[in-house]
Design an enzyme around this catalytic site. Structure first.
Site, mmCIF file in Angstrom:
data_model
loop_
_atom_site.group_PDB
_atom_site.id
_atom_site.type_symbol
_atom_site.label_atom_id
_atom_site.label_comp_id
_atom_site.label_asym_id
_atom_site.label_seq_id
_atom_site.Cartn_x
_atom_site.Cartn_y
_atom_site.Cartn_z
ATOM 1 N N GLU A 182 0.821 -1.202 0.000
ATOM 2 C CA GLU A 182 0.000 0.000 0.000
ATOM 3 C C GLU A 182 0.865 1.265 0.000
ATOM 4 O O GLU A 182 0.580 2.214 -0.690
ATOM 5 C CB GLU A 182 -0.904 -0.033 1.245
ATOM 6 C CG GLU A 182 -1.736 1.213 1.464
ATOM 7 C CD GLU A 182 -2.965 1.280 0.566
ATOM 8 O OE1 GLU A 182 -3.190 0.292 -0.168
ATOM 9 O OE2 GLU A 182 -3.660 2.297 0.586
ATOM 10 N N ASP A 183 1.922 1.251 0.816
ATOM 11 C CA ASP A 183 2.613 2.512 1.122
ATOM 12 C C ASP A 183 4.020 2.650 0.576
ATOM 13 O O ASP A 183 4.646 3.686 0.762
ATOM 14 C CB ASP A 183 2.714 2.683 2.656
ATOM 15 C CG ASP A 183 1.354 2.836 3.303
ATOM 16 O OD1 ASP A 183 0.416 3.217 2.586
ATOM 17 O OD2 ASP A 183 1.233 2.576 4.510
ATOM 18 N N ASP A 237 -3.604 -4.841 13.699
ATOM 19 C CA ASP A 237 -3.282 -3.530 13.133
ATOM 20 C C ASP A 237 -4.138 -2.461 13.818
ATOM 21 O O ASP A 237 -3.652 -1.411 14.222
ATOM 22 C CB ASP A 237 -3.575 -3.592 11.625
ATOM 23 C CG ASP A 237 -3.393 -2.265 10.920
ATOM 24 O OD1 ASP A 237 -2.236 -1.847 10.756
ATOM 25 O OD2 ASP A 237 -4.408 -1.649 10.529
#
Ligand code: MN
Length: 717
Positions: free
Chosen positions: A124-125, A185
């Site tokens: 994602e990042d 998370d």
């Protein structure tokens, strides 16, 4: 608020073996270079990076044979790709995946889950691609990382984004390990929420309360659930949280009181020759708060519970017998979740005993294995794709017996399979979301015995469920033919609300000539029943009473009704329709594409063109009639805004509404509770397509933490 404020160490004692406290992580420690045990003896190039020393230690404690090198490789990739990124708190980003992985490792997750957890934010990042993860770590890790990446997106929306949530379920539905990573998370993000603005904290806390805590409960991950509950409690109910914290602090002797009972219990069991560990388990704050609401004044023993751990299932009943003989049992508190496990796999005997001085102590009795499942739920079940855990134990050994064949597959616990089935049969995301939230909100379950031919068994239902719910839980769609029921041997109407332990026998018509009546919906609490009944009624509109025009939104119209100037093109051979109504199943609003069908009585029901009822009607050979929105049809919509009370809030909200050119038809402001207020506005929009932007503008008003569309008129106009 800081995460420290909810530190369970503030609870009266820490005698227990596996307490939430153990799953807590000191992030500052992770930044420090910890020297690894040199006697582990791997070649230097295989030596694990120091930073994952804690993860490795926790993992080895549960899985002594686990191969740690893959974790080392995952860490190196995650660390190098996140390098230069920082969390809002200022810490290097890598501390987050590390903390999440440590939570899972302490719960006993297997190596594949931990590997995916270390990498969960890379795709994602960072520059890392899913293909790279697949090449370096294999299909399974890539699959899990991809699932978490998809689920991640739910964090960035408002609480109720049904379509996103539906996607999330589809993403995770095929493997609950994705959900385990997501829960860990969220726990770490909740612990570190103090750096966010208060509105954002509240919004995240609400999603946690409405969705993630119920999921943790359903997945049986009590250790995560309890800590999440306390974190949410502190944000959304700061005053009650503070009262509870003070109450716990004011009873420093609580641990000794319970400890004294524990000693008596230990002596009794020793004398009986039963090997058992007797532990004092402090309640978390939310649990103390609940027990205070239930009992009023609290005594020392109410601040915790005794946990008795034994080796064998049979020992549980042996312990129970001794306790009920040597102490005065509080019979109403006795529950047997071993004979009838909860569907989240939880097993234990619950009882309460009165000590000679009158103090009542609640006692939980379970085996060590049941305890592991109770604390870690599906996380403890091991890798579902191999027959055995790396240390050679079969993960499914000793699981509760499968009721329907689903329970033995830890990737698809029964409720998750049911959710996925509902999301396929629900006509639209809103219906699904409403059903799901209602289902997740049920925290009290009852167990009902059924005696329909064959072997008798049990069904778990939410408290307040009726014979209608039991019928659909037991028979699926065949319950459409249900005629009546016997409850505890007596004939009873289908509307009868069932109690814990009732025996129900359902009477079905042999030939399914009849179907459910619309009134059944008044007595159906479970989504399974509601969705099945709604589906049947939609497919048989002639059986249903015409929908009551309670919806405040505009009604599509026909030439017969010239007021709105709407038009209807159809085989106009027939009579002009008596009335045109939006269908209750999908409640179309402009500018939705719409399709109409004639129903009994000469009126036309209008569905969204993509509503599944349209296919159903066509399948039944019903001719659609063309309908379209009149030129003057305008969007009228009811919105609910939830906010923190503050001066000027009403003015700011109405200004946001006015900026969009929407007219307020009616407004209702409920009296504030705990400084939070709920505003309900019925609005006339200039252009229904602008609804999403208007809702966003209202959400952006300071203090507002959620804006949602009301499904029904709240009597405000
Ligand atoms: Mn994350």
């Amino acid at each position: 608020m800081s995460a420290e404020a909810t530190n369970p160490e503030a609870a009266p004692t820490d005698v227990t073996v596996r307490r939430r406290g153990r799953a807590r992580i000191d992030l500052r420690r992770l930044g420090r270079a910890a020297l690894l045990n040199a006697t582990a003896g791997p070649a230097p190039r295989d030596r694990l990076p120091d930073a994952i020393g804690h993860v490795a230690e926790a993992h080895r404690a549960h899985h002594p044979e686990a191969d740690l090198t893959v974790l080392g490789r995952a860490y190196v990739l995650a660390e190098s790709s996140h390098r230069g990124q920082f969390r809002k708190s200022g810490e290097p980003y890598i501390t987050h995946p590390l903390a999440v992985t440590l939570i899972l490792a302490e719960l006993g997750a297997e190596t594949t889950t931990l590997t995916a957890s270390l990498l969960h934010d890379t795709v994602e990042d960072t520059e890392v691609t899913l293909d790279q993860v697949r090449r370096e770590f294999g299909d399974e890790v890539a699959y899990l990382v991809d699932g978490v990446t998809k689920v991640e997106k739910i964090d960035y929306g408002a609480a109720a984004e049904p379509e996103t949530f539906r996607k999330m379920l589809v993403a995770t539905g095929s493997d609950v390990r994705v959900m385990s990573i997501k829960l860990a998370d969220r726990l770490h993000n909740m612990r570190t929420l103090g750096v966010m603005r208060p509105e954002k904290q509240a919004r995240i806390a609400r999603v946690t309360r409405d969705v993630l805590i119920p999921l943790a409960e359903r997945l049986g991950v009590q250790a995560l659930k309890a800590e999440l509950e306390d974190l949410v409690f502190a944000i959304l109910h700061p005053e009650e949280y503070e009262t509870t914290r003070a109450l716990v602090a004011d009873h420093p002797g609580a641990a000794e009181e319970l400890g004294a009972v524990a000693e008596q219990v230990t002596a009794v069991l020793r004398e009986a020759g039963i090997g058992a560990e007797v532990l004092v388990r402090p309640r978390h704050f939310v649990s103390v708060h609940r027990v205070r609401l239930k009992r009023g004044e609290l005594r020392g023993c109410d601040f915790g519970r005794l946990l008795v751990l034994v080796a064998e299932d049979a020992d549980c009943y042996g312990v129970l017998g001794e306790l009920h003989t040597c102490f005065t049992p509080v019979v109403s508190e006795f529950k047997d979740f071993i004979a009838a496990p909860k569907f989240n796999l939880y097993q234990s005997l619950h009882t309460a005993i009165a000590a000679p001085d009158g103090a009542v102590a609640e006692v939980l009795i379970r085996t060590h294995r049941m305890h592991k499942v109770a604390e870690a739920g599906v996380v403890a079940l091991g890798n579902p794709h191999v027959g055995q855990e790396p240390d050679g134990t079969a993960p499914a050994a000793g699981l509760p017996p499968a009721e329907d064949g689903e329970r033995v597959d830890p990737t698809r616990p029964g409720w998750l399979s049911r959710l996925l089935a509902w999301q396929q049969s629900a006509p639209d995301p809103d219906t699904f979301w409403t059903s799901l939230r209602a289902d997740l909100a049920e925290d009290d379950e009852i167990t009902v015995f059924h005696a329909d031919g064959g072997a008798p068994g049990t069904i778990s239902l939410p408290a307040g469920a009726s014979c209608v719910d039991a019928a659909y839980a037991q028979h699926g769609e065949a319950a459409h033919a249900c005629l009546g029921a016997r409850v505890n041997g007596r004939l009873a109407p289908l509307s009868t609300v069932l109690g814990d332990g009732d025996t129900v026998q359902l009477l079905l018509a042999q030939d399914a000539v009849s179907g459910p009546s619309p009134e059944w919906l008044d007595h159906a609490r479970t989504p399974a029943a509601r969705i099945a009944i709604t589906g049947w009624l939609r497919a048989h509109p002639e059986s249903a009473a015409p929908p009551a025009p309670t919806d405040p939104r505009p009604q599509p119209s026909v030439p017969a009704d010239r007021r709105s100037g709407a038009e209807l093109h159809a085989d106009l051979d027939g009579e002009p329709p008596a009335a045109v109504r939006p269908a209750g199943c999908c409640t179309p609003v402009p500018p939705d594409e719409i399709t109409g069908f004639r129903v009994r009585g000469g009126s036309v029901t209008v569905h969204r063109a993509r509503c599944s009822a349209v296919d159903t009607m066509r399948g039944l050979g019903r001719e659609p009639v063309t309908v379209r929105w009149g030129d003057t049809a305008r969007g009228r919509v009811t919105l609910v805004a939830e906010s923190f009370g503050r001066p000027g809030l009403l003015a700011d909200l109405t200004e946001a509404i006015a900026t969009f050119g929407a007219a307020v038809v009616s407004a209702n402001v409920e009296p504030p509770t705990e400084q939070r207020v709920r505003h309900t506005y019925t609005l006339q929009l200039p252009d229904a397509a602008g609804l999403a932007a208007l809702m966003k503008a209202m959400r952006d008003v300071p203090g507002v933490y959620d804006v949602s569309r009301a499904r029904h008129s709240r009597g405000t106009g």
